[in-house]
Design an enzyme around this catalytic site. Structure first.
Site, PDB file in Angstrom:
ATOM      1  N   GLN A  56     -41.284  27.345 -27.998  1.00 51.52           N
ATOM      2  CA  GLN A  56     -41.274  28.335 -29.083  1.00 51.52           C
ATOM      3  C   GLN A  56     -41.289  27.676 -30.472  1.00 51.52           C
ATOM      4  O   GLN A  56     -40.748  28.220 -31.431  1.00 51.52           O
ATOM      5  CB  GLN A  56     -40.062  29.269 -28.937  1.00 51.52           C
ATOM      6  CG  GLN A  56     -40.233  30.324 -27.859  1.00 51.52           C
ATOM      7  CD  GLN A  56     -41.399  31.275 -28.145  1.00 51.52           C
ATOM      8  OE1 GLN A  56     -41.718  31.559 -29.286  1.00 51.52           O
ATOM      9  NE2 GLN A  56     -42.033  31.765 -27.087  1.00 51.52           N
ATOM     10  N   SER A  57     -41.893  26.506 -30.568  1.00 48.90           N
ATOM     11  CA  SER A  57     -41.946  25.778 -31.836  1.00 48.90           C
ATOM     12  C   SER A  57     -42.613  26.597 -32.946  1.00 48.90           C
ATOM     13  O   SER A  57     -43.790  26.952 -32.848  1.00 48.90           O
ATOM     14  CB  SER A  57     -42.724  24.475 -31.610  1.00 48.90           C
ATOM     15  OG  SER A  57     -43.125  23.899 -32.836  1.00 48.90           O
ATOM     16  N   ASN A  58     -41.849  26.867 -34.006  1.00 46.04           N
ATOM     17  CA  ASN A  58     -42.418  27.533 -35.183  1.00 46.04           C
ATOM     18  C   ASN A  58     -43.351  26.593 -35.930  1.00 46.04           C
ATOM     19  O   ASN A  58     -44.342  27.020 -36.513  1.00 46.04           O
ATOM     20  CB  ASN A  58     -41.305  27.966 -36.136  1.00 46.04           C
ATOM     21  CG  ASN A  58     -40.329  28.915 -35.489  1.00 46.04           C
ATOM     22  OD1 ASN A  58     -40.720  29.982 -35.035  1.00 46.04           O
ATOM     23  ND2 ASN A  58     -39.069  28.520 -35.429  1.00 46.04           N
TER      24      ASN A  58
END
Ligand SMILES: *Cc1c(COP(=O)(O)O)cnc(C)c1O
Length: 329
Positions: A75-77
Site C-alpha cells: 500500500q505504498s503511497n
C-alpha cells in the site's frame, strides 16, 4: 530559498491549505492547532511524496531518463505518487511492491494499476530490494530508467520539504502565527530532513517533532542517524552553511504499536476523532499514528495551551479503502 538552484518539475498544486482547528483545540484543552493539508497536493489523491518528486523528476528529466522505478510496501503511497508523476510526464513506471498480486486490488494498488504502472510483486522484500535487477533488465531493453529511492528519501527528494517550509513561512506570516512545534509522521526520513534543514535555513525556530512509524527492531538510534546523515546531505546539496548534530533530530518512537501498517486503538481513535469531529481523513499507516501520538503528547503535557502546533498532514488517504476491517473493528 536554499533549494532554488535545483532542477524542479511542477507536479502538484501549491501552496496546500493551512487550516486552523479551533474546535478541536478547545475540545482537547490543549495548544492552538493547525493542519497543513498535504493530503491535497493534487497529484492523484495527494501526499507528501509530491513535494519530493518535483525535485526527483526534475533531476530525472535533466538526465534524459524516460522511466521511473521505485518500490515499497503493497500500500505504498510513495509508489502511487511516483506512478502518477510518471504518467503526468509521459514516462513509464515500474514498481517493486511487497506481497503477491491481490485477487481484488484495493487502495493504492488499484490506483497504481489505473495510473499505468507495471507492478513487480516481491514477496517479503518490501523496501525495493529488487530494483537493481529491474533496472538492469530495462537498460538491456533500451530504456533510460531513473531509480527513485525508497520513500523518495535522498537529499534531492528531501529538498522538497525544505522548499515546503518556505511555503509555510509565507502562510504563517500572512496568518500572523508562529509555530512552536511541527509534528508529522516520519518513516524514510526525507520529510524530516527537509523540515529540519528548512527550519534552520529560514530561522523559523520551530521544534521539528517526528513521530516514528516503523519499529526499526529496537535500533531506534539507527533511524535518527539515518535522518541526521540525510539532513547533512541536503545541507551539502543546498550549500547551507550549517552542520546538523544528533540533538537537532527529534524522533518519538513510542507510538509504533504492533509495527508498520498494523492498526491499533491509537490510530483508530485519531482517525475517528478527525473524521467525525472535523471532516478530515487521516490514513491508517502514517497520519493516524502520528496524530494519535500528538494527542498523547497533549495528554501528557508535553504540548500545552502555551504552544502553537502545526500537524503536517502527509497524505495516504487511499490506504483507508484497504483497511476497512481494521478501521471499523
Ligand atoms: C511516506 C509517508 C510518510 C513518511 O514520510 P518520510 O519522508 O518517508 O519520512 C508520512 N505519511 C505518509 C502518508 C507517507 O506516505
Amino acid at each position: 530559498m536554499i533549494t532554488n538552484d535545483l532542477p524542479r518539475h511542477r507536479l502538484g498544486f501549491f501552496p496546500t491549505p493551512l487550516q486552523e482547528l479551533p474546535r478541536l483545540s478547545a475540545r482537547l484543552g490543549g495548544p492552538r492547532l493547525f493542519i497543513k493539508r498535504d493530503d491535497q497536493t493534487g497529484l492523484a489523491t495527494g501526499g507528501n511524496k509530491t513535494r519530493k518528486l518535483e525535485f526527483l523528476v526534475g533531476d530525472a528529466l535533466a538526465k534524459g531518463c524516460d522511466t521511473l522505478i521505485t518500490g515499497g510496501a503493497m500500500q505504498s503511497n510513495h509508489s502511487r505518487q511516483t506512478a502518477a508523476a510518471a504518467a503526468a510526464c509521459g514516462m513509464e513506471c515500474h514498481l517493486a511492491l511487497g506481497g503477491a498480486a491481490p485477487r481484488e486490488p484495493g487502495g493504492n494498488v488499484l490506483l497504481d494499476l489505473l495510473l499505468g504502472a507495471k507492478i513487480h510483486w516481491c514477496g517479503d522484500r518490501t523496501k525495493g530490494e529488487d530494483i537493481p535487477e529491474i533496472a538492469k533488465t530495462l537498460i538491456a531493453a533500451g530504456r533510460r530508467p531513473y531509480v527513485v529511492p525508497y520513500g523518495g528519501s535522498n537529499a534531492i527528494g528531501a529538498a522538497g520539504f525544505a522548499a515546503a517550509l518556505a511555503e509555510l513561512k509565507e502562510q504563517a506570516e500572512a496568518a500572523d502565527v508562529r509555530f512552536s512545534h511541527i509534528v508529522f509522521a516520519s518513516s524514510s526520513g526525507g520529510t524530516q530532513a527537509g523540515l529540519v534543514a528548512g527550519n534552520e535555513a529560514l530561522g523559523l525556530g520551530a521544534t521539528i517533532h517526528g513521530i516514528g512509524i516503523d519499529k526499526w527492531e529496537g535500533k531506534t538510534e539507527d533511524f535518527a542517524a539515518t535522518v541526521l546523515d540525510l539532513t547533512n546531505d541536503l545541507a551539502d546539496l543546498a550549500h547551507l552553511d550549517h552542520r546538523f548534530s544528533a540533538a537537532e533530530i527529534r524522533i518519538d518512537q513510542r507510538f509504533t504499536g504492533g509495527g508498520y501498517g498494523i492498526v491499533g486503538d491509537l490510530e483508530r481513535e485519531a482517525i475517528r476523532l478527525l473524521a467525525a469531529g472535523e471532516g478530515i481523513l487521516l490514513d491508517p499507516v502514517y497520519t493516524g499514528r502520528a496524530f494519535g501520538g500528538m494527542l498523547e503528547l497533549i495528554r501528557e503535557g508535553a504540548l500545552t495551551s502555551a504552544d502553537t502546533v502545526l500537524f503536517w498532514h502527509t497524505g495516504g488517504t487511499p490506504a483507508l479503502f484497504a483497511y476497512a476491517r481494521d478501521l471499523l473493528a
